[in-house]
Enzyme design. Structure first.
Site, short mmCIF file in Angstrom:
data_model
loop_
_atom_site.label_atom_id
_atom_site.label_comp_id
_atom_site.label_asym_id
_atom_site.label_seq_id
_atom_site.Cartn_x
_atom_site.Cartn_y
_atom_site.Cartn_z
N SER A 67 0.89 -1.05 -0.04
CA SER A 67 -0.04 0.00 -0.07
C SER A 67 0.99 1.32 0.17
O SER A 67 2.11 1.15 -0.01
CB SER A 67 -0.79 0.05 1.42
OG SER A 67 -0.01 -0.20 2.52
N THR A 101 3.42 1.63 2.97
CA THR A 101 4.51 0.58 2.88
C THR A 101 5.50 0.95 1.85
O THR A 101 6.66 0.71 2.18
CB THR A 101 3.85 -0.75 2.83
OG1 THR A 101 2.84 -0.84 3.91
CG2 THR A 101 4.76 -1.96 2.78
N ARG A 121 9.67 1.49 1.93
CA ARG A 121 10.66 0.68 1.37
C ARG A 121 11.39 1.78 0.58
O ARG A 121 12.60 1.44 0.57
CB ARG A 121 10.14 -0.10 0.28
CG ARG A 121 9.17 -1.23 1.04
CD ARG A 121 9.69 -2.32 1.70
NE ARG A 121 8.69 -3.28 2.27
CZ ARG A 121 8.06 -3.20 3.68
NH1 ARG A 121 8.89 -2.39 4.50
NH2 ARG A 121 7.27 -4.15 4.16
N LYS A 134 -6.23 -11.06 -3.13
CA LYS A 134 -5.50 -11.21 -1.76
C LYS A 134 -6.16 -10.55 -0.44
O LYS A 134 -6.45 -9.16 -0.79
CB LYS A 134 -4.15 -11.12 -1.64
CG LYS A 134 -3.37 -11.70 -0.47
CD LYS A 134 -2.04 -10.92 -0.34
CE LYS A 134 -2.15 -9.67 0.45
NZ LYS A 134 -0.94 -8.99 0.93
N GLU A 185 -5.04 -14.97 3.69
CA GLU A 185 -3.59 -14.76 4.17
C GLU A 185 -3.91 -14.48 5.71
O GLU A 185 -4.24 -13.40 6.18
CB GLU A 185 -2.93 -13.63 3.57
CG GLU A 185 -1.51 -13.27 4.31
CD GLU A 185 -0.88 -12.46 3.53
OE1 GLU A 185 -1.34 -11.65 2.72
OE2 GLU A 185 0.53 -11.84 4.10
N LYS A 212 -2.07 -18.43 2.30
CA LYS A 212 -0.88 -17.88 2.45
C LYS A 212 -0.47 -17.53 3.97
O LYS A 212 -0.88 -16.53 4.48
CB LYS A 212 -1.11 -16.46 1.73
CG LYS A 212 0.19 -15.62 1.85
CD LYS A 212 0.33 -14.37 0.83
CE LYS A 212 1.35 -13.63 1.13
NZ LYS A 212 1.85 -12.72 0.08
N GLY A 227 9.13 -10.97 7.18
CA GLY A 227 10.53 -10.30 7.87
C GLY A 227 11.71 -11.09 7.92
O GLY A 227 12.59 -10.80 8.55
N SER A 266 4.88 -16.85 -1.62
CA SER A 266 4.23 -15.50 -1.97
C SER A 266 4.85 -14.47 -1.48
O SER A 266 4.30 -13.81 -0.41
CB SER A 266 2.77 -15.59 -1.48
OG SER A 266 2.03 -14.59 -2.03
C1 5MM Z 1 4.11 -6.56 -0.05
O1 5MM Z 1 3.25 -6.15 1.08
C2 5MM Z 1 2.08 -6.74 1.27
C3 5MM Z 1 1.02 -5.38 1.42
O2 5MM Z 1 1.29 -4.84 2.93
P1 5MM Z 1 0.63 -3.83 3.51
O3 5MM Z 1 -0.90 -3.71 3.07
O4 5MM Z 1 0.98 -3.58 4.97
O5 5MM Z 1 1.15 -2.36 2.82
C4 5MM Z 1 1.77 -7.74 2.51
O6 5MM Z 1 0.36 -8.19 2.40
C5 5MM Z 1 2.48 -8.93 1.77
O7 5MM Z 1 1.69 -9.61 0.66
C6 5MM Z 1 2.45 -10.07 2.58
O8 5MM Z 1 2.58 -9.48 4.26
C7 5MM Z 1 3.70 -10.96 2.48
O9 5MM Z 1 4.81 -10.11 2.33
P2 5MM Z 1 6.28 -10.31 3.16
O10 5MM Z 1 7.06 -9.25 3.04
O11 5MM Z 1 5.79 -10.75 4.49
O12 5MM Z 1 6.69 -11.39 2.27
#
Ligand code: 5MM
Length: 346
Positions: free
Chosen positions: A26, A29, A33, A137, A183, A225, A269, A295
């Site tokens: 989003s 996030t 990054r 998702k 998930e 997931k 993480g 994923s």
């Molecule tokens: C890529 O990050 C996804 C979106 O996160 P926000 O909604 O908090 O911005 C997140 O849902 C992601 O798809 C999953 O947590 C898996 O990502 P990780 O980094 O944990 O492999």
């Protein structure tokens, strides 16, 4: 609902040797990054970065089965005007979309969250399908309390409301001919050990599958997931790769029906190499009723983000870094990865 077609898409998402790129950060996030690599989070920079990933021919055609997009991205065009969705399809991968609208504090449960976004979801799914999305998702976030007096977190309330919302979302997706990725993420922040993670994840998965059954979700037409059973980041005793693999496989066998076509883990993480090593070790155990793949968001993107750093001249380096991680995880999805392959590439 055409379950045979949903099942076909679900199986394609977990094609042996391939996995899913979670590029659905989003706005908040992706800004975090980009801040880490000193890049402004503008709409153009977000487009350029994601275009770089989706044009990574080797990664996308050989190791990536599908890409989870954020709402902004699914409507964006590449610099030359081609819809980003088309780039994904041209590479032979399936476009997907994150449809939850983030989290809100859960009333009466201090410190806990509920994922929202069910209002008007049916209408949004219709538009996403027309744009090319074939899976979606929804992420529920479950925290394990840290420190003194934290045994009460997660509450049963948080587990129940999040499982209920996941199942509501999944049922709506299937009605719209979209495969739901379910998930329920138990966070690895905190000082809990692997056994506490195991116990909480078991409660979360059991409740999630109970809700999925109550709401008549067809398990053959979904992908799970989950997090792995893993030590909290601040736990002084970190479980070994083998222990994570064995406990995660045991946990999933106890909770996830064999009708589910595939399980695609989040990285949560973990370092890039840990996430690969854990997936590989599970697939080396073998004899599993479902396909196990990745994923990953961070564990696939940290390296390309660093290599790219927002500079057009770094695009080939960013694509090489992405291809490398995608290939390593592709190998791990069939238990054929070896730590030596990381060194060879370096
Ligand atoms: C890529 O990050 C996804 C979106 O996160 P926000 O909604 O908090 O911005 C997140 O849902 C992601 O798809 C999953 O947590 C898996 O990502 P990780 O980094 O944990 O492999």
């Amino acid at each position: 609902m055409n379950l045979a077609d949903l099942n076909k898409v679900a199986l394609a998402m977990v094609t042996p040797g391939k996995g899913i790129l979670a590029a659905d950060e989003s706005s908040g996030t992706i800004k975090k990054r980009f801040d880490a690599i000193k890049v402004d989070s503008t709409e153009d920079n977000r487009r350029d970065y994601r275009e770089m990933l989706f044009r990574s021919q080797e990664a996308m055609s050989k190791y990536i089965s599908g890409v989870i997009l954020y709402d902004e991205t699914i409507w964006q065009n590449a610099k030359d005007g081609t819809p980003l969705v088309k780039l994904i399809e041209q590479a032979g991968a399936i476009p997907g979309i994150k449809v939850d609208e983030g989290t809100q504090p859960l009333p009466n449960c201090p410190g806990e969250l509920v994922t929202v976004g069910l209002d008007r979801l049916a209408e949004r799914l219709k538009k996403y399908y027309e744009r090319g999305a074939r899976f979606a998702k929804w992420r529920a976030v479950i925290d394990i309390g840290s420190g003194a007096g934290s045994r009460g977190i997660p509450t049963m309330t948080a587990i129940r409301v999040n499982a209920h919302a996941l199942a509501r979302y999944a049922a709506l997706c299937q009605a719209a001919q979209i495969v739901p990725i379910v998930e329920p993420e138990v966070l690895m922040d905190g000082d809990h050990d692997i056994d506490r993670c195991y116990e909480v994840t078991q409660r979360v998965l059991n409740r999630t599958f109970q809700e999925l059954r109550v709401q008549r979700v067809a398990l053959e037409g979904m992908i799970l997931k989950p997090n792995m059973a893993i030590s909290g980041k601040k736990c002084p005793k970190q479980a070994s790769v083998q222990e994570v693999a064995e406990k995660t496989v045991r946990l999933l066998k106890s909770c996830v029906p064999a009708a589910v076509p595939g399980i695609a883990f989040l990285s949560g993480g973990q370092s890039d190499e840990e996430a690969t090593a854990h997936l590989d070790a599970m697939n080396k155990i073998g004899h599993l009723p479902w396909r196990l793949t990745f994923s990953y968001g961070r564990a696939l993107q940290a390296a390309p983000q660093k290599a790219w750093s927002g500079k057009p001249e770094n695009v080939p380096a960013g694509q090489r870094a992405f291809s490398h991680r995608a290939q390593m995880n592709g190998l791990a999805s069939t238990g054929k990865w070896d730590a030596g392959l990381e060194k060879q590439a370096a």
